[in-house]
Scaffold this motif. Sequence first.
Motif, short mmCIF file in Angstrom:
data_model
loop_
_atom_site.label_atom_id
_atom_site.label_comp_id
_atom_site.label_asym_id
_atom_site.label_seq_id
_atom_site.Cartn_x
_atom_site.Cartn_y
_atom_site.Cartn_z
N ALA A 179 0.82 -1.21 0.00
CA ALA A 179 0.00 0.00 0.00
C ALA A 179 0.85 1.26 0.00
O ALA A 179 0.57 2.23 -0.72
CB ALA A 179 -0.93 0.00 1.21
N THR A 180 1.92 1.25 0.79
CA THR A 180 2.77 2.44 0.91
C THR A 180 3.52 2.74 -0.38
O THR A 180 3.67 3.91 -0.77
CB THR A 180 3.78 2.26 2.06
N HIS A 181 3.97 1.69 -1.08
CA HIS A 181 4.84 1.89 -2.24
C HIS A 181 4.16 1.60 -3.58
O HIS A 181 4.81 1.66 -4.62
CB HIS A 181 6.09 1.03 -2.08
N ALA A 182 2.87 1.30 -3.54
CA ALA A 182 2.09 1.08 -4.77
C ALA A 182 2.70 -0.01 -5.64
O ALA A 182 2.85 0.13 -6.85
CB ALA A 182 1.95 2.38 -5.57
N VAL A 183 3.06 -1.13 -5.00
CA VAL A 183 3.59 -2.29 -5.71
C VAL A 183 2.87 -3.53 -5.23
O VAL A 183 2.25 -3.53 -4.15
CB VAL A 183 5.12 -2.46 -5.47
N THR A 184 2.93 -4.59 -6.02
CA THR A 184 2.44 -5.90 -5.58
C THR A 184 3.61 -6.65 -4.97
O THR A 184 4.66 -6.76 -5.60
CB THR A 184 1.84 -6.68 -6.75
N VAL A 185 3.43 -7.15 -3.77
CA VAL A 185 4.51 -7.79 -3.01
C VAL A 185 4.31 -9.30 -3.01
O VAL A 185 3.22 -9.79 -2.69
CB VAL A 185 4.55 -7.27 -1.56
N VAL A 186 5.36 -10.01 -3.36
CA VAL A 186 5.42 -11.47 -3.21
C VAL A 186 6.48 -11.75 -2.15
O VAL A 186 7.68 -11.70 -2.43
CB VAL A 186 5.77 -12.17 -4.54
N LEU A 187 6.04 -11.97 -0.92
CA LEU A 187 6.96 -12.24 0.19
C LEU A 187 7.17 -13.75 0.26
O LEU A 187 6.31 -14.50 0.73
CB LEU A 187 6.41 -11.69 1.50
N LYS A 188 8.33 -14.18 -0.24
CA LYS A 188 8.59 -15.60 -0.40
C LYS A 188 8.87 -16.29 0.93
O LYS A 188 9.10 -15.65 1.95
CB LYS A 188 9.78 -15.78 -1.36
N GLY A 189 8.84 -17.61 0.89
CA GLY A 189 9.08 -18.42 2.07
C GLY A 189 8.02 -19.49 2.20
O GLY A 189 7.18 -19.66 1.31
N ALA A 190 8.07 -20.24 3.30
CA ALA A 190 7.02 -21.22 3.54
C ALA A 190 5.70 -20.47 3.63
O ALA A 190 5.56 -19.54 4.42
CB ALA A 190 7.30 -21.99 4.83
N ARG A 191 4.73 -20.84 2.80
CA ARG A 191 3.45 -20.14 2.70
C ARG A 191 3.68 -18.70 2.23
O ARG A 191 3.46 -17.73 2.96
CB ARG A 191 2.69 -20.18 4.02
N THR A 192 4.14 -18.58 1.00
CA THR A 192 4.40 -17.27 0.39
C THR A 192 3.16 -16.39 0.45
O THR A 192 2.04 -16.84 0.22
CB THR A 192 4.84 -17.46 -1.07
N VAL A 193 3.37 -15.12 0.76
CA VAL A 193 2.29 -14.14 0.86
C VAL A 193 2.33 -13.24 -0.38
O VAL A 193 3.38 -12.75 -0.77
CB VAL A 193 2.43 -13.27 2.12
N VAL A 194 1.17 -13.03 -0.99
CA VAL A 194 1.04 -12.11 -2.12
C VAL A 194 0.08 -11.00 -1.69
O VAL A 194 -1.04 -11.29 -1.26
CB VAL A 194 0.49 -12.82 -3.37
N ALA A 195 0.52 -9.74 -1.79
CA ALA A 195 -0.31 -8.62 -1.36
C ALA A 195 -0.32 -7.53 -2.41
O ALA A 195 0.69 -7.27 -3.06
CB ALA A 195 0.22 -8.06 -0.03
N SER A 196 -1.48 -6.89 -2.56
CA SER A 196 -1.64 -5.81 -3.55
C SER A 196 -1.83 -4.48 -2.83
O SER A 196 -2.17 -4.45 -1.64
CB SER A 196 -2.83 -6.09 -4.46
N PRO A 197 -1.64 -3.36 -3.54
CA PRO A 197 -1.78 -2.05 -2.89
C PRO A 197 -3.17 -1.78 -2.32
O PRO A 197 -3.31 -0.94 -1.42
CB PRO A 197 -1.46 -1.07 -4.02
N ASP A 198 -4.20 -2.47 -2.82
CA ASP A 198 -5.56 -2.21 -2.33
C ASP A 198 -5.90 -3.01 -1.07
O ASP A 198 -7.03 -3.00 -0.60
CB ASP A 198 -6.59 -2.49 -3.42
N GLY A 199 -4.91 -3.72 -0.51
CA GLY A 199 -5.12 -4.43 0.75
C GLY A 199 -5.44 -5.91 0.62
O GLY A 199 -5.44 -6.63 1.61
N ARG A 200 -5.73 -6.38 -0.59
CA ARG A 200 -5.99 -7.81 -0.76
C ARG A 200 -4.70 -8.60 -0.54
O ARG A 200 -3.61 -8.15 -0.90
CB ARG A 200 -6.55 -8.08 -2.14
N ALA A 201 -4.83 -9.79 0.01
CA ALA A 201 -3.66 -10.63 0.25
C ALA A 201 -4.05 -12.10 0.13
O ALA A 201 -5.19 -12.48 0.43
CB ALA A 201 -3.07 -10.37 1.63
N PHE A 202 -3.10 -12.89 -0.35
CA PHE A 202 -3.28 -14.32 -0.50
C PHE A 202 -2.11 -15.04 0.14
O PHE A 202 -0.98 -14.55 0.13
CB PHE A 202 -3.35 -14.72 -1.99
N VAL A 203 -2.39 -16.23 0.69
CA VAL A 203 -1.33 -17.07 1.25
C VAL A 203 -1.31 -18.36 0.43
O VAL A 203 -2.33 -19.05 0.31
CB VAL A 203 -1.59 -17.39 2.74
N ASN A 204 -0.16 -18.68 -0.13
CA ASN A 204 -0.06 -19.84 -1.01
C ASN A 204 0.00 -21.15 -0.23
O ASN A 204 0.57 -21.21 0.86
CB ASN A 204 1.20 -19.72 -1.88
#
Length: 258
Positions: free
Chosen positions: A166-191
């Motif tokens: 949200a702060t940087h207007a990018v889509t974040v893929v935070l890797k690792g066990a159960r990778t997290v994907v988050a968008s600037p609009d607040g939506r998030a997914f856990v793989n």
Amino acid sequence: MLVAAGSALMSGAGLLSARAALRAGSGLVSWAQPASAVPGLRGFAPEIMLRAVPDDGAGEWRQVNPERLAEATANADALVVGPGMGRWDGDGAWLRVVLERVQAPVLVDADALNMIADAGPRHGVWPRRGAPTVITPHPGEMARLAGMTVPEAQRDRIGLARDYAATHAVTVVLKGARTVVASPDGRAFVNTTGNPGMATGGAGDALAGIIGSLLGQGLDALEAAACGVYWHGLAGDRAAALRPQAASLIAGDIIEAL
């Protein structure tokens, strides 16, 4: 799509990203390298087009004018930048020029993420691009980007990914066990796909190529990131099932299982 990745000691990073992009469905993938490095890469993967970007003879990215790299993306539907690229003095300013000039969606990974992190607080005012930007940090890179320790970054992975997106207007893929994907609009997914055998050199380069491919095929940033992470993990699970031990998995196995 165009992959700008790899260097003299880490050419495999670019090759893995480009091969993964092809397996993920890109019809045409070009691998950009400093011109002097290109002759040594011929024949590695005949399906990949080599794109020589002018340098000063040493075959290093520090000698490449970032404007020339941006120009090389003119006909590309997406750019992957950073895996195995290396670091050099002034690389943050170099990357900023690329991000400002490239009009296509961009995936920023590995060394390019550390260029941004080393810019310190200034990276918060880096260009907000008109096209989508996806970043794919592992926990160490995410901690450096956010100015915290790795344990702090791991304490609330979903919250951190959402806040940074949200702060940087990018889509974040935070890797690792159960990778997290988050968008600037607040939506998030856990793989939910993937396995410990995927903690192997080059797996992240393959992921960058997969997500970059989906960006180039027209998916929006969140769709490309979430789908790419899922595919990557599922391919890793399929590949691991064919091995006597998941620990023997290598990045190339993941790509071939796509």
